[in-house]
Write an enzyme that holds these catalytic residues in place. Structure first.
Site, PDB file in Angstrom:
ATOM      1  N   GLU A 299      11.318  11.302 -10.651  1.00 49.79           N
ATOM      2  CA  GLU A 299      13.155  11.724 -11.050  1.00 49.79           C
ATOM      3  C   GLU A 299      13.224  11.944  -9.988  1.00 49.79           C
ATOM      4  O   GLU A 299      12.604  13.234  -9.610  1.00 49.79           O
ATOM      5  CB  GLU A 299      13.122  12.204 -12.220  1.00 49.79           C
ATOM      6  CG  GLU A 299      14.824  11.926 -12.547  1.00 49.79           C
ATOM      7  CD  GLU A 299      14.782  12.356 -13.374  1.00 49.79           C
ATOM      8  OE1 GLU A 299      16.324  12.416 -14.755  1.00 49.79           O
ATOM      9  OE2 GLU A 299      14.458  12.773 -14.119  1.00 49.79           O
TER      10      GLU A 299
ATOM     11  N   LYS B  61      21.227   6.635 -13.637  1.00 53.28           N
ATOM     12  CA  LYS B  61      21.236   7.122 -15.394  1.00 53.28           C
ATOM     13  C   LYS B  61      22.286   6.967 -16.030  1.00 53.28           C
ATOM     14  O   LYS B  61      23.100   7.337 -16.035  1.00 53.28           O
ATOM     15  CB  LYS B  61      20.618   8.434 -15.171  1.00 53.28           C
ATOM     16  CG  LYS B  61      19.709   9.426 -16.325  1.00 53.28           C
ATOM     17  CD  LYS B  61      19.307  10.631 -15.823  1.00 53.28           C
ATOM     18  CE  LYS B  61      18.159  10.829 -17.038  1.00 53.28           C
ATOM     19  NZ  LYS B  61      17.725  12.117 -16.263  1.00 53.28           N
TER      20      LYS B  61
ATOM     21  N   CYS C 113      13.771   8.270 -16.895  1.00 49.48           N
ATOM     22  CA  CYS C 113      13.330   9.739 -17.633  1.00 49.48           C
ATOM     23  C   CYS C 113      14.079   9.641 -19.044  1.00 49.48           C
ATOM     24  O   CYS C 113      13.895   8.932 -19.628  1.00 49.48           O
ATOM     25  CB  CYS C 113      14.052  10.944 -16.728  1.00 49.48           C
ATOM     26  SG  CYS C 113      13.779  12.145 -17.546  1.00 49.48           S
TER      27      CYS C 113
END
Length: 331
Positions: A94, A166, A207
């Protein structure tokens, strides 16, 4: 031909409207609820798995600095070395091209859709040169006045197959430990991303996305063979949750899970936990590392998915009469 699709969850508003219309009619409410249960009892439609294959993967835990060009050079070298070691699926961390901070995201952001992304051009060329499927961690993306935390997926010819923005933003406040709010600069993505590649059918998260099991369930229902989460867990949550969550998503869905982190950088204000890890469908750790720069190699046998699911038939044993996950995207 590889295809990508963005999966969206819908139906809640229609359900709410139907229940509202039936409020004054108790019998109608009863029929509505029974209808929901009947639909749930039938269970979801699972997309068949693609043909099984064996794939060598590489998780490139990179040293990230404030120098974007140096970060791209580091990534290119890691991709080359991974391919030389036999990897056909390569994963980056990331925010691998910039420091992980709200101050950095606007400065380093690139316009991918507008074609003004030096990082995407470099990654495309690297994937083509190494002839690998590349899940390129994530970079800050600028689009129509908004910023996103975006993962790009390339095929072995360098074609951009998919982008995953995300979905769940990292907004936490642990007193005395860490406070971080991605929402101060970033916007959430529109939904999950499933992409067919030469290295298998992939479900992409970034994440914080790994903390939400419903996302992984949708990916598994769509026939994904591996879930990939570039991430940058911190020194507070990383030691207790990083491996635990990877194992949980793997065992819940009887699926492979890959996590890839930046290496720890003592010069950075944000310290990543590291420990990039490959997990098998029985929650077994296939390969991992510590916090320094390293490449984790692992061999995935997608044939294990059917074997594990046959030995422990969780899908057939689920009580769909008690709970329902709505996924309204067409197969």
């Amino acid at each position: 031909m590889p295809t990508a699709s963005t999966v969206k969850i819908a139906g809640a508003s229609a359900l709410a409207a139907a229940m509202l219309a039936a409020v004054s009619r108790p019998r109608a409410v009863g029929r509505l609820v029974r209808g929901i249960v009947t639909r749930a009892a039938g269970g979801p439609v699972y997309t068949p798995l693609p043909p099984p294959q064996k794939v060598k993967v590489a998780l490139c835990q990179l040293h990230v600095t404030a120098d974007k060009e140096q970060n791209l050079k580091t990534a290119r070298k890691a991709i080359e070395d991974a391919a030389a070691a036999g990897a056909k699926l390569v994963v980056l961390p990331e925010m691998f091209n910039c420091p992980y901070s709200n101050d950095s995201f606007p400065t380093y952001a690139e316009d991918i859709e507008g074609g003004a992304s030096g990082s995407v051009a470099a990654l495309s060329a690297a994937a083509a040169a190494a002839r690998v499927t590349l899940v390129a961690g994530s970079i800050p993306e600028r689009c129509h006045g908004k910023l996103y935390n975006t993962c790009c997926v390339f095929d072995s010819r360098g074609k951009l197959l998919a982008k995953h923005r995300k979905v769940h933003l990292f907004d936490i406040d642990i007193p005395g430990k860490i406070t971080f709010k991605e929402s101060l600069t970033l916007s959430p993505g529109p939904g999950p991303t499933v992409v067919d590649t030469e290295a298998g059918r992939l479900g992409i998260g970034i994440c914080y996305d790994i903390r939400f099991p419903e996302l992984a369930q949708i990916y598994a229902a769509r026939g994904c063979q591996v879930l990939i989460y570039p991430g940058a867990f911190n020194m507070t949550t990383g030691p207790v949750h990083w491996e635990l969550l990877a194992k949980a998503r793997a065992v819940d869905n009887q699926i492979f899970v890959l996590t890839c982190s930046p290496a720890r950088n003592p010069d950075s204000s944000y310290q990543a936990w590291g420990h990039s890890t490959a997990v098998g469908p029985f929650a077994e750790v296939l390969a991992t590392t510590e916090h320094a720069p390293a490449t984790v190699l692992a061999d995935l046998d997608y044939g294990q998915l059917a074997e594990r699911r046959a030995a422990m038939p969780l899908r057939q044993q689920k009580r769909h009469d008690l709970y329902l996950l709505l996924d309204k995207t067409a197969p």
